[in-house]
Enzyme design. Structure first.
Site, short mmCIF file in Angstrom:
data_model
loop_
_atom_site.label_atom_id
_atom_site.label_comp_id
_atom_site.label_asym_id
_atom_site.label_seq_id
_atom_site.Cartn_x
_atom_site.Cartn_y
_atom_site.Cartn_z
N CYS A 1 -43.53 2.30 2.15
CA CYS A 1 -43.94 2.78 0.82
C CYS A 1 -43.88 4.30 0.81
O CYS A 1 -44.74 4.98 0.27
CB CYS A 1 -45.33 2.26 0.44
SG CYS A 1 -46.64 2.61 1.63
N ASP B 1 -42.84 -3.83 7.81
CA ASP B 1 -43.41 -2.98 6.76
C ASP B 1 -44.11 -1.85 7.51
O ASP B 1 -45.31 -1.90 7.76
CB ASP B 1 -44.38 -3.79 5.91
CG ASP B 1 -45.00 -2.98 4.79
OD1 ASP B 1 -44.43 -1.92 4.45
OD2 ASP B 1 -46.05 -3.38 4.27
N GLY C 1 -50.67 -9.14 1.81
CA GLY C 1 -49.95 -9.47 0.59
C GLY C 1 -48.56 -10.01 0.86
O GLY C 1 -48.15 -11.05 0.31
N CYS D 1 -46.36 -5.89 10.73
CA CYS D 1 -47.49 -5.00 10.37
C CYS D 1 -48.13 -5.61 9.13
O CYS D 1 -47.92 -5.15 8.01
CB CYS D 1 -47.01 -3.59 10.11
SG CYS D 1 -45.97 -2.89 11.44
#
Length: 427
Positions: free
Chosen positions: A368, A315, A253, A248
């Site tokens: 996150c 992620d 980044g 993903c």
């Protein structure tokens, strides 16, 4: 052209009532303004979104006759005005007068007295009103409940830290130089910065700075990335020659960090082709390359060539509750029902991608989020269903104890909220 405060109220209306994100609304507004106006608009918009639930409570106390639904713009004008008086170091006469002027600008002359009186009453009674504020944490009710249940001892600190601005943290490209060398160069050019505590290549600036002013940014020497996100590549530990999947990838980044870490054969997936364009832009600046594919990582048959991967980074799409301080509109856009739906997506990604990992390979699951439903509970369920999966102990201490993986909570002046779990596939 509309005034800054009118634009801010308009954006707030679109976020609160129309479900639009700041990332959608703000860039277009900034493009129409002079650069010197950008900071104040961002301050007004991000701040009023961050504290919207508290501002809404204050407005309901201050305005005796509720505004009609068709006058929701005035509600947002009041929110902008109260936010200035409460949180910003703006001259109070200017905050009141310029906010009142928006009523005329918006052809709501009849509301001039209402807005003026409301703001002046808050100015007089501010101390008592703020002392009695029930929604000082400025979180939606459903999230308050989940956070209290998950982290009762840390709840108030989580709320406080989620309402603070996150620091500007950078990742030094180890292909171009060391962290110490970059810090020395930055110091020579007047940037105050220090090495991160956990990331081996991370630095945090004492104050935010324009990216193009940073030493080497245009040439790919550094990238903006929170310390928590930097741990993904550090924990997966890719090595030269490995075949790696970034499942993903957008905005890229972590993709860039993986490629900076070793000479690998990397496939980067994202379901949104436009977001994948951002990955390409980031890699171009870093002078790195990968196989970019627009596809749903969970629909393996649509993109996988059948050759297994040595390492996979998942992620996963999540609630974003660990990065609210950077994206405060999450409070307004995310719903309680989203957590279950996201859980199904996360489960499917883990299940489907596990089949593309070679025996002896490793998969890092990261989010996150700070909600156990998306993190430790997700991994515990996966381990129970897959006998060939083993949890690898990470060289990392969590901020709170969890049955599986490592959970970080947002830290004032430090890292975002994040979860990591490294899985090993039996040979």
């Amino acid at each position: 052209m509309k005034s800054i405060r009118y634009i801010a109220a308009d954006i707030l209306l679109n976020v609160v009532d129309n479900g639009r994100s700041l990332s959608h609304e703000l860039p277009a507004a900034l493009a129409e303004l002079d650069p010197e106006q950008h900071a104040f608009l961002q301050q007004l918009v991000y701040g009023s979104v961050r504290y919207y639930f508290a501002l809404d409570e204050l407005i309901n106390q201050l305005v005796e006759d509720p505004l009609r639904d068709k006058e929701r713009l005035l509600h947002m004008v009041l929110a902008i005005g109260i936010y200035q008086l409460w949180q910003l170091q703006v001259a109070e006469y200017a905050a009141i007068n310029e906010t009142v002027a928006v009523t005329v600008e918006a052809d709501r002359q009849w509301a001039t007295g209402l807005v003026n009186g409301t703001l002046r009453r808050f100015q007089r009674e501010r101390g008592a009103m703020l002392a009695d504020l029930r929604r000082a944490e400025a979180m939606p009710g459903w999230l308050n409940k989940r956070l209290r249940q998950a982290w009762p001892e840390q709840y108030h600190q989580i709320c406080a830290d989620s309402n603070q601005l996150g620091p500007m943290t950078l990742r030094v490209n180890q292909r171009q130089g060391t962290r110490d060398a970059w810090l020395a160069q930055a110091n020579e050019q007047g940037f105050e910065a220090h090495a991160c505590a956990h990331s081996e290549v991370g630095v945090t600036l004492a104050a935010p700075a324009p990216v193009l002013a940073l030493p080497g940014f245009s040439a790919g020497a550094v990238s903006v990335q929170d310390e928590a996100a930097q741990l993904c590549a550090q924990l997966l530990k890719v090595t030269d020659g490995e075949r790696v999947l970034d499942a993903c990838a957008a905005p890229g980044g972590k993709t860039g960090h993986l490629l900076e870490s070793a000479s690998i054969q990397l496939t980067a997936l994202d379901v949104d082709p436009k977001r994948l364009d951002r990955v390409a832009e980031n890699l171009e600046r870093l002078q790195l390359s990968a196989q970019l594919t627009a596809a749903d990582a969970g629909d393996v048959s649509s993109w996988w060539d059948g050759e297994p991967f040595d390492a996979i980074l998942v992620d996963a799409p999540c609630s974003g509750t660990g990065v609210i301080r950077r994206h405060p509109d999450i409070k307004l856009l995310r719903k309680n029902t989203d957590i279950k739906a996201l859980g199904l997506v996360q489960k499917n990604l883990l299940t489907q991608l596990w089949g593309t990992l070679k025996p002896g390979g490793r998969l890092l699951y990261a989010t996150c989020s700070i909600l156990p439903d998306e993190n430790s509970q997700q991994i515990s369920a996966f381990l129970a269903a897959h006998a060939d999966a083993a949890l690898v102990e990470l060289p990392l201490t969590g901020d709170v104890p969890t049955p599986t993986g490592v959970q970080w909570l947002p830290q004032a002046g430090g890292h975002d909220g994040f979860f990591y779990a490294l899985l090993h596939k039996a040979r």
